[in-house]
Design a protein around this motif. Structure first.
Motif, short mmCIF file in Angstrom:
data_model
loop_
_atom_site.label_atom_id
_atom_site.label_comp_id
_atom_site.label_asym_id
_atom_site.label_seq_id
_atom_site.Cartn_x
_atom_site.Cartn_y
_atom_site.Cartn_z
N GLU A 181 -16.37 7.74 -71.33
CA GLU A 181 -15.87 7.75 -69.95
C GLU A 181 -16.34 9.05 -69.28
O GLU A 181 -16.43 10.09 -69.93
CB GLU A 181 -14.34 7.72 -69.92
N TYR A 182 -16.63 8.97 -68.00
CA TYR A 182 -17.06 10.14 -67.23
C TYR A 182 -15.87 10.68 -66.44
O TYR A 182 -15.22 9.94 -65.71
CB TYR A 182 -18.19 9.76 -66.27
N TYR A 183 -15.63 11.97 -66.59
CA TYR A 183 -14.54 12.64 -65.88
C TYR A 183 -15.12 13.76 -65.03
O TYR A 183 -16.02 14.48 -65.48
CB TYR A 183 -13.53 13.24 -66.87
N PRO A 184 -14.63 13.96 -63.81
CA PRO A 184 -15.14 15.07 -62.98
C PRO A 184 -14.86 16.40 -63.66
O PRO A 184 -13.80 16.59 -64.27
CB PRO A 184 -14.34 14.96 -61.68
N LEU A 185 -15.82 17.30 -63.57
CA LEU A 185 -15.60 18.63 -64.14
C LEU A 185 -14.50 19.34 -63.37
O LEU A 185 -14.46 19.28 -62.14
CB LEU A 185 -16.87 19.47 -64.08
N SER A 186 -13.63 19.99 -64.12
CA SER A 186 -12.49 20.67 -63.50
C SER A 186 -12.05 21.82 -64.39
O SER A 186 -12.14 21.73 -65.62
CB SER A 186 -11.34 19.68 -63.33
N ASP A 187 -11.54 22.87 -63.77
CA ASP A 187 -10.98 24.00 -64.53
C ASP A 187 -9.68 23.60 -65.22
O ASP A 187 -9.15 24.36 -66.01
CB ASP A 187 -10.72 25.19 -63.61
N GLU A 188 -9.16 22.42 -64.92
CA GLU A 188 -7.90 21.97 -65.51
C GLU A 188 -8.06 21.51 -66.96
O GLU A 188 -7.07 21.37 -67.66
CB GLU A 188 -7.29 20.86 -64.66
N TYR A 189 -9.29 21.24 -67.39
CA TYR A 189 -9.51 20.83 -68.77
C TYR A 189 -9.53 22.05 -69.68
O TYR A 189 -10.04 23.10 -69.31
CB TYR A 189 -10.85 20.10 -68.93
N ALA A 190 -8.97 21.88 -70.87
CA ALA A 190 -9.04 22.93 -71.89
C ALA A 190 -10.35 22.73 -72.65
O ALA A 190 -10.40 22.04 -73.65
CB ALA A 190 -7.84 22.84 -72.82
N MET A 191 -11.45 23.30 -72.11
CA MET A 191 -12.79 23.15 -72.68
C MET A 191 -13.25 24.47 -73.29
O MET A 191 -13.04 25.53 -72.70
CB MET A 191 -13.81 22.77 -71.60
N TYR A 192 -13.92 24.34 -74.44
CA TYR A 192 -14.39 25.53 -75.16
C TYR A 192 -15.80 25.29 -75.65
O TYR A 192 -16.21 24.16 -75.91
CB TYR A 192 -13.45 25.84 -76.33
N SER A 193 -16.54 26.37 -75.81
CA SER A 193 -17.95 26.26 -76.21
C SER A 193 -18.14 26.09 -77.71
O SER A 193 -19.21 25.69 -78.15
CB SER A 193 -18.74 27.47 -75.72
N SER A 194 -17.10 26.36 -78.50
CA SER A 194 -17.22 26.17 -79.95
C SER A 194 -15.95 25.53 -80.50
O SER A 194 -14.87 25.66 -79.92
CB SER A 194 -17.46 27.50 -80.66
N TYR A 195 -16.11 24.86 -81.62
CA TYR A 195 -14.96 24.23 -82.26
C TYR A 195 -13.96 25.30 -82.69
O TYR A 195 -12.75 25.12 -82.56
CB TYR A 195 -15.40 23.40 -83.46
N GLN A 196 -14.46 26.43 -83.20
CA GLN A 196 -13.59 27.50 -83.67
C GLN A 196 -12.72 28.06 -82.55
O GLN A 196 -11.54 28.32 -82.74
CB GLN A 196 -14.41 28.63 -84.32
N GLU A 197 -13.31 28.23 -81.38
CA GLU A 197 -12.55 28.72 -80.23
C GLU A 197 -11.49 27.70 -79.82
O GLU A 197 -10.34 28.05 -79.53
CB GLU A 197 -13.50 29.00 -79.07
N ALA A 198 -11.87 26.42 -79.80
CA ALA A 198 -10.91 25.36 -79.45
C ALA A 198 -9.78 25.30 -80.47
O ALA A 198 -8.61 25.15 -80.10
CB ALA A 198 -11.63 24.01 -79.37
N GLU A 199 -10.12 25.44 -81.74
CA GLU A 199 -9.10 25.40 -82.79
C GLU A 199 -8.12 26.56 -82.66
O GLU A 199 -6.90 26.37 -82.80
CB GLU A 199 -9.76 25.41 -84.16
N LYS A 200 -8.63 27.74 -82.37
CA LYS A 200 -7.77 28.91 -82.20
C LYS A 200 -6.79 28.69 -81.04
O LYS A 200 -5.59 28.95 -81.16
CB LYS A 200 -8.62 30.15 -81.93
N MET A 201 -7.29 28.17 -79.92
CA MET A 201 -6.43 27.93 -78.77
C MET A 201 -5.47 26.78 -79.03
O MET A 201 -4.32 26.83 -78.60
CB MET A 201 -7.27 27.67 -77.52
N TYR A 202 -5.91 25.77 -79.75
CA TYR A 202 -5.04 24.65 -80.13
C TYR A 202 -3.84 25.17 -80.90
O TYR A 202 -2.69 24.82 -80.62
CB TYR A 202 -5.83 23.64 -80.96
N LYS A 203 -4.12 26.03 -81.88
CA LYS A 203 -3.04 26.60 -82.70
C LYS A 203 -2.10 27.45 -81.84
O LYS A 203 -0.89 27.44 -82.03
CB LYS A 203 -3.61 27.41 -83.85
#
Length: 83
Positions: A49-71
């Motif tokens: 699915e295509y979603y408009p880019l928005s600052d509201e998404y929790a997007m990260y450039s690496s899995y490790q960064e996303a995992e740290k923020m997830y925790k």
């Protein structure tokens, strides 16, 4: 992550909440892609699915960064933390 710096083909990692079970979240790889119905407009391609880019998404450039923020978001111990 600054969405103005994203280019078509970039891989990002998104903390995604299940819309059917709001207490369930996961880290999902997604792609930045041109929207097929809006040439020249970049979108987040997630689960085909295509979603408009928005600052509201929790997007990260690496899995490790996303995992740290997830925790951090879900109050889980980060590597090296004591229980």
């Amino acid at each position: 992550m600054n969405i103005q710096e994203l280019r078509s083909g970039d891989q990002v990692y998104v903390i995604y909440r299940n819309p059917h079970a709001q207490t369930v979240a996961q880290i999902q790889e997604a792609t930045i892609a041109e929207h097929p119905d809006h040439p020249g407009r970049l979108s987040l391609l997630l689960f085909e699915e295509y979603y408009p880019l928005s600052d509201e998404y929790a997007m990260y450039s690496s899995y490790q960064e996303a995992e740290k923020m997830y925790k951090q978001y879900f109050d889980l111990p980060v590597d090296g933390d004591l229980f």
